[in-house]
Design a protein around this motif. Sequence first.
Motif, PDB file in Angstrom:
ATOM      1  N   SER A 168      19.998 112.573  45.699  1.00  0.00           N
ATOM      2  CA  SER A 168      18.782 112.937  44.978  1.00  0.00           C
ATOM      3  C   SER A 168      18.933 112.675  43.471  1.00  0.00           C
ATOM      4  N   MET A 169      20.087 113.051  42.936  1.00  0.00           N
ATOM      5  CA  MET A 169      20.338 112.815  41.512  1.00  0.00           C
ATOM      6  C   MET A 169      20.347 111.324  41.194  1.00  0.00           C
TER       7      MET A 169
ATOM      8  N   ASP B 209      11.193 114.957  39.473  1.00  0.00           N
ATOM      9  CA  ASP B 209      11.573 115.984  40.433  1.00  0.00           C
ATOM     10  C   ASP B 209      10.453 117.012  40.495  1.00  0.00           C
ATOM     11  N   GLU B 210      10.260 117.593  41.656  1.00  0.00           N
ATOM     12  CA  GLU B 210       9.210 118.592  41.863  1.00  0.00           C
ATOM     13  C   GLU B 210       9.364 119.735  40.860  1.00  0.00           C
ATOM     14  N   GLY B 211       8.258 120.080  40.203  1.00  0.00           N
ATOM     15  CA  GLY B 211       8.264 121.169  39.243  1.00  0.00           C
ATOM     16  C   GLY B 211       8.683 120.782  37.835  1.00  0.00           C
TER      17      GLY B 211
ATOM     18  N   LYS C 147      12.035 119.822  27.231  1.00  0.00           N
ATOM     19  CA  LYS C 147      11.469 119.417  25.936  1.00  0.00           C
ATOM     20  C   LYS C 147      11.805 117.948  25.646  1.00  0.00           C
ATOM     21  N   LEU C 148      13.032 117.539  25.934  1.00  0.00           N
ATOM     22  CA  LEU C 148      13.455 116.172  25.640  1.00  0.00           C
ATOM     23  C   LEU C 148      12.722 115.130  26.475  1.00  0.00           C
ATOM     24  N   VAL C 149      12.330 115.471  27.700  1.00  0.00           N
ATOM     25  CA  VAL C 149      11.668 114.485  28.570  1.00  0.00           C
ATOM     26  C   VAL C 149      10.157 114.654  28.616  1.00  0.00           C
ATOM     27  N   SER C 150       9.622 115.636  27.923  1.00  0.00           N
ATOM     28  CA  SER C 150       8.163 115.860  27.918  1.00  0.00           C
ATOM     29  C   SER C 150       7.467 115.010  26.872  1.00  0.00           C
TER      30      SER C 150
END
Length: 133
Positions: free
Chosen positions: A53-54, A90-92, A130-133
Amino acid sequence: MTSLDIAKQYYDSFNQKNWQGMLALLDPNVRHEPNQADEPRIGIEKFTEFLQSMDESYEETLTDMVFFTSSNDTRVAVEFVVNGIYKKGDEGFPVAHGQSYVLPAAAFLEIRDGKITRVTTYYNLTLWIKLVS
């Protein structure tokens, strides 16, 4: 081979994306305690699913690694920086579109009879979001 040698080989395998090399260092009943998880994963099959998954969602390399060992050679702590790319959502979590991130993290390994019996990982999930938003 010392616990430090095993831990370094484990993380070298991670950086080389040598998943089989990582799995070969794990005890069949390894306890995986990932960051912010409700329940630990028990067993090499569950850990293998986690790695798959990773690998689908993240491209990561660990740098600036510093290792600490216990005096009885059964535990290793490692501090590192995760340099990653968020490939698949990923979900969520936020939608993925190839965002890069640099995130401090740490892990704790327990090693018995030449095999890793526990992997516990910590990082600041709020900072990662925060870094990926």
